[in-house]
Write an enzyme that holds these catalytic residues in place. Structure first.
Site, PDB file in Angstrom:
ATOM      1  N   LEU A 131       0.854  -1.489  -0.275  1.00 39.63           N
ATOM      2  CA  LEU A 131       0.088  -0.043   0.211  1.00 39.63           C
ATOM      3  C   LEU A 131       0.427   0.968   0.041  1.00 39.63           C
ATOM      4  O   LEU A 131       2.092   1.518   1.024  1.00 39.63           O
ATOM      5  CB  LEU A 131      -0.670  -0.197   1.287  1.00 39.63           C
ATOM      6  CG  LEU A 131      -1.650   0.843   1.409  1.00 39.63           C
ATOM      7  CD1 LEU A 131      -2.996   1.297   0.695  1.00 39.63           C
ATOM      8  CD2 LEU A 131      -2.303   1.059   3.109  1.00 39.63           C
ATOM      9  N   HIS A 235       7.294   1.612  11.541  1.00 37.47           N
ATOM     10  CA  HIS A 235       8.106   2.918  10.996  1.00 37.47           C
ATOM     11  C   HIS A 235       6.685   4.398  11.534  1.00 37.47           C
ATOM     12  O   HIS A 235       5.386   3.878  10.904  1.00 37.47           O
ATOM     13  CB  HIS A 235       8.228   2.829   9.366  1.00 37.47           C
ATOM     14  CG  HIS A 235       8.584   4.114   9.014  1.00 37.47           C
ATOM     15  ND1 HIS A 235       8.565   5.010   8.872  1.00 37.47           N
ATOM     16  CD2 HIS A 235      10.675   4.266   8.647  1.00 37.47           C
ATOM     17  CE1 HIS A 235       9.535   5.903   8.142  1.00 37.47           C
ATOM     18  NE2 HIS A 235      10.747   5.941   8.362  1.00 37.47           N
TER      19      HIS A 235
END
Length: 342
Positions: A131, A235
């Site tokens: 994505l 992240h």
């Protein structure tokens, strides 16, 4: 900025290569599903085209690559991917975090330690990944459209997928593109930097991991603090994606990525919110106004298209949509669609 209603999610095509390559250069590393390499992207598009074209046979290696297109400009502004079944053609490795306890009678104490064990536990699971939204489009809910379109595709092609679905989130990477987790663990055995290994994996696959990775459990307390701190953490740019997954019913079950230590989320496909709550309906007419904000998908395989719109329910299995949406999705009254409330 264009209206979100002007965007559709559709099957990626081979002529999307140039635009996908330009987007791949914006990912910032650690994004193996969208490598900034023309040959690798070409192979991925060919593999996806084969999966979209197949109507029977083994689905184990199927990859469905979806593209977010601005219908006003024809520009591709995002991607999302679905893997029918991982670990069938080559192993799918993860680290599982386990707790190992020992008791000392002399000290009358129990000692517990967390260990990382190399596993292939997710063999046969489906995976949603890849994505990526162009930085210029990160508003208006387009990331949500991309993410949830995958579940509507799965729901409409349920027989092509497994019982469990996973999503690997990118782990913590520093400003120079390095990974403290990689440096402390796998980097000791591979003789290459995180960036080099990440690029090699994106282009060539991960068989080299099977050849070189230590098979014995790793005690987490033996790793540097910097590495321990990032295990199971996404992240910073992936925190929103993690929240979206959690809203769909995904959870973290102590599996992490072997490269950067990022979390792997999992769910039962039939319990994923967008799958469980989606409904099939026939388009009764195209004059809807002020309806329920929804995602609507139509078409099978290569003809799949998904977009935002407002719908008005007309009975149990009929809906009305605006004429503009009908044009965007290329549907007419009488067409069958699948929808879910936004």
């Amino acid at each position: 900025m264009s209206s979100p209603d002007r965007f559709i999610v559709r099957a990626a095509r081979k002529d999307d290569l140039d635009q996908l390559y330009e987007m791949a250069k914006l990912t910032g590393g650690g994004f193996t599903n969208l490598p900034p390499d023309r040959a690798a992207l070409t192979e991925k598009l060919e593999r996806s085209d084969e999966a979209f074209s197949k109507t029977d046979g083994e689905s184990a290696n199927d990859l469905f690559l979806l593209a977010l297109e601005n219908t006003e400009t024809g520009q591709v502004r995002g991607t999302a991917q679905i893997f029918a079944a991982v670990g069938k053609r080559w192993p799918f490795y993860s680290y599982r975090i386990n707790t190992y306890s020992q008791y000392s009678q002399e000290l009358d104490r129990t000692f517990s330690a967390q260990i990382l064990s190399l596993t292939t536990d997710y063999e046969g699971a489906s995976e949603v990944g890849g994505l990526f939204l162009h930085p210029g489009e990160r508003a208006g809910g387009l990331g949500l459209l991309l993410a949830r379109s995958r579940y509507l595709f799965i729901a409409g092609h349920r027989e092509r997928f497994g019982d469990t679905v996973i999503a690997e989130l990118r782990g913590v990477i520093d400003e120079s593109g390095g990974s403290a987790f990689w440096d402390a663990l796998a980097g000791k055995f591979f003789g290459m930097s995180f960036n080099e290994a990440d690029e090699f994996n994106a282009k060539k696959g991960n068989q080299f991991i099977a050849d070189l990775m230590p098979k014995h459990p790793i005690y987490m307390d033996m790793l540097p603090e910097a590495a321990r701190q990032v295990i199971g953490k996404p992240h910073p740019s992936g925190r929103a994606a993690m929240r979206m997954l959690e809203k769909e019913g995904f959870h973290f079950n102590n599996y992490v990525d072997i490269f950067d230590g990022g979390p792997t989320m999992e769910a039962k496909i039939d319990e994923v919110k967008s799958v469980a709550e989606s409904r099939e309906a026939r388009i009764a007419c195209t004059d809807a106004q002020d309806g329920t904000r929804s995602l609507v998908a139509t078409g099978t395989l290569k003809e799949f298209r998904c977009a935002y719109t407002d719908i008005v329910e007309r009975g149990e299995s009929e809906i009305a949509i605006p004429a503009e949406t009908a044009n965007t999705l290329s549907v007419k009254p009488g067409a069958q669609v699948r929808h879910v409330a936004r």
